[in-house]
Design an enzyme around this catalytic site. Structure first.
Site, PDB file in Angstrom:
ATOM      1  N   LYS A 163     -11.095   3.533 -61.678  1.00 44.10           N
ATOM      2  CA  LYS A 163     -11.209   3.422 -63.218  1.00 44.10           C
ATOM      3  C   LYS A 163     -12.895   3.607 -63.753  1.00 44.10           C
ATOM      4  O   LYS A 163     -13.544   3.077 -63.183  1.00 44.10           O
ATOM      5  CB  LYS A 163     -10.722   2.219 -63.605  1.00 44.10           C
ATOM      6  CG  LYS A 163     -10.352   1.824 -65.096  1.00 44.10           C
ATOM      7  CD  LYS A 163      -9.742   0.858 -65.496  1.00 44.10           C
ATOM      8  CE  LYS A 163      -9.340   0.614 -66.857  1.00 44.10           C
ATOM      9  NZ  LYS A 163      -8.706  -0.741 -67.336  1.00 44.10           N
ATOM     10  N   SER A 181      -4.826  -0.189 -70.345  1.00 37.08           N
ATOM     11  CA  SER A 181      -5.807   0.821 -70.534  1.00 37.08           C
ATOM     12  C   SER A 181      -6.020   1.523 -69.202  1.00 37.08           C
ATOM     13  O   SER A 181      -6.580   2.778 -69.221  1.00 37.08           O
ATOM     14  CB  SER A 181      -7.009  -0.042 -70.952  1.00 37.08           C
ATOM     15  OG  SER A 181      -7.461  -0.950 -69.643  1.00 37.08           O
ATOM     16  N   SER A 229      -3.609  -4.419 -68.428  1.00 37.93           N
ATOM     17  CA  SER A 229      -4.043  -2.871 -68.079  1.00 37.93           C
ATOM     18  C   SER A 229      -3.866  -2.498 -66.745  1.00 37.93           C
ATOM     19  O   SER A 229      -3.899  -1.243 -66.519  1.00 37.93           O
ATOM     20  CB  SER A 229      -5.468  -2.837 -68.482  1.00 37.93           C
ATOM     21  OG  SER A 229      -5.807  -2.650 -69.966  1.00 37.93           O
TER      22      SER A 229
HETATM   23  N1  GLN Z   1      -3.342  -3.874 -73.984  1.00 39.24           N
HETATM   24  C1  GLN Z   1      -4.131  -5.302 -73.706  1.00 39.24           C
HETATM   25  C2  GLN Z   1      -5.313  -5.160 -74.829  1.00 39.24           C
HETATM   26  O1  GLN Z   1      -5.294  -4.014 -75.653  1.00 39.24           O
HETATM   27  C3  GLN Z   1      -4.693  -5.337 -72.490  1.00 39.24           C
HETATM   28  C4  GLN Z   1      -5.861  -4.374 -72.158  1.00 39.24           C
HETATM   29  C5  GLN Z   1      -6.595  -4.849 -70.691  1.00 39.24           C
HETATM   30  O2  GLN Z   1      -5.971  -5.306 -69.987  1.00 39.24           O
HETATM   31  N2  GLN Z   1      -7.741  -4.057 -70.600  1.00 39.24           N
HETATM   32  O3  GLN Z   1      -5.972  -5.941 -74.896  1.00 39.24           O
END
Ligand code: GLN
Length: 458
Positions: free
Chosen positions: A66, A141, A165
């Protein structure tokens, strides 16, 4: 996972992975490929094997990183313009541990900018497409990492999970995704989002690979003071008996096919002798609100270091110092990043701190207590990962609240710091993967991963 050997050359594995990565270019999975370094490393591993020298537990295994994990190979962009030119002087602990075992990074994967999002549409490099339906989102994400594993380009990929994410894109693409207990895997060298909920983990195709990766990646790290003393590899095996399901998550806002899939799995577990316990966890309804106060507050402070001076991109148009800050941040951040900085600074501001931030911290403690209580009654909790399967590209990207609502089942787990494994649990009639998550008490990580095998129907 197959490692390099006399019969199975690392160069061959890496070449195949790179070819597949190129074949699927239209999915926009990778921000950059690491072709030269990857092939050179693979040659080194093959040479060692030819000489009969020892190699690591991940020798020659191609993986995807990532793009918020720092490494000296290529740029680390976190899919955001302000970091696009950034070359890291350090290597994250996770990358160092993987590479010490011989794993080979073939490319860096696309993500929501700074990991803010649930679809990988907030990326400076454009959205990643879902592995099963190219009109749908990859989830986020860590969307690029999930799709790289789902399309079998690599054996595994790294992810970071601040509020879902890893688990949500895993569930949108039918692979395993693990968010460990907070502090199990070092955060050192990963672009910070919200330091009190950020957890590093992996995407894999099975639970054995997940277990091996956790053996390798977990452990105390002098560079991350929040890491826990090693417990993963020394965990005593513990058999589970009681599995909880959360009453409040069984409602009409959840897609009926996902509710069906959960029901089918609990029936299956019953048939194997497990006791299914219905839990009431009424505080969880506040989790989303708490998350979207605590996380932006931490985001606002973590993003204050991006000023156009120390890192990455600087606006050419700026005439003085304050313009360098303002213009570099304005051009360099994506709209969602700015939204979080604004919300964060608002809830931390002197007039609103008590009403929002402090209240949210108190509610967070209540959520932690609710999980503690639940785990005094059951061994694990089984819930959906998200209320819906992968949605259409563009469907929610202009409606932040609709996007945040997709996180309702994943964020409470990060607030509580407990581990959760997303497991594939069939698909909808339209062929979209469905994911369920197994949530356990703190430090139950190893047993939880093993328990996931019980859900596999052979
Ligand atoms: N979707 C969640 C957010 O937008 C989680 C994002 C994440 O885990 N990095 O904060």
């Amino acid at each position: 996972m197959k490692i390099a050997s006399k019969e199975n050359s690392a160069v061959k594995m890496v070449k195949e992975a790179l070819e597949k990565a190129k074949k699927y270019e239209s999915y926009n999975i990778f921000v950059s490929l690491n072709e030269e370094n990857a092939l050179r490393k693979a040659e080194e591993i093959d040479a060692k094997i030819a000489k009969g020298e020892p190699v690591g537990r991940l020798a020659g295994v191609p993986y995807a990183l990532k793009d918020n994990f720092l490494s000296r190979e290529g740029n680390t962009t976190a899919s955001v313009k302000i970091l696009a030119p950034f070359k890291s002087p350090i290597t994250s602990t996770v990358v160092r541990k993987l590479e010490d075992e011989g794993a080979i990074m073939i490319g860096r994967t696309n993500m929501d900018a700074f990991a803010h999002g649930s679809s990988t549409e907030n990326s400076y490099f454009g959205p990643t497409k879902n592995s099963k339906d190219t009109e749908r989102v990859a989830g986020g994400s860590s969307g690029g990492s999930a799709v790289a594993v789902a399309l079998d380009i690599v054996e595994f990929a790294t992810g970071s999970d601040t509020g879902g994410s890893i688990r949500q894109p895993a569930s949108f693409n039918g692979v395993y995704g693990f968010k460990p207990t907070y502090g199990t895997v070092s955060r050192y060298g990963v672009v910070a989002m919200a330091s009190s909920t950020d957890c590093m983990g992996f995407f894999t195709k099975n639970t054995d690979d997940m277990d091996l990766l956790m053996e390798i990646a977990s452990g105390q790290d002098p560079y991350d003071m929040t890491t826990l003393p090693d417990y993963y590899s020394t965990t005593e095996p513990k058999a589970a008996k009681k599995i909880g399901v959360i009453k409040e998550f069984d409602n009409d806002a959840v897609n009926p096919e996902i509710r069906e899939a959960l029901k089918a799995k609990t029936e299956f577990l019953k048939s194997k002798g497990y006791e299914i316990v219905e839990l009431s966890m009424p505080t969880l309804k506040y989790a989303l609100a708490v998350y979207y106060i605590v996380v932006p507050a931490e985001v606002a402070s973590n993003l204050s270091r991006y000023d156009g001076i120390r890192y990455g991109y600087r606006s050419e148009e700026a005439k003085d110092l304050s313009e360098i800050f303002a213009k570099s941040r304005n051009d360099g951040f994506m709209p969602e990043n700015k939204r979080r900085v604004m919300i964060g600074n608002f809830v931390l501001s002197s007039g609103f701190y008590d009403a929002y931030y402090l209240k949210a911290q108190k509610a967070r403690t209540k959520i932690i207590e609710e999980y503690n209580k639940a785990f005094s009654e059951v061994d694990y909790i089984l819930t959906p990962v998200a209320p819906n399967p992968a949605f259409k590209l563009g469907e929610k990207v202009n409606d932040p609240v609709a996007m945040y609502l997709e996180d309702v089942m994943s964020v409470p787990i990060n607030l509580a710091g407990v581990p959760s494994l997303a497991v594939p649990a069939g698909e909808t009639k339209a062929g979209l993967p469905i994911g369920l998550q197994i949530v356990g008490p703190r430090r139950s990580d190893k047993n939880l991963i093993n328990f996931a095998k019980e859900l596999e129907e052979k």
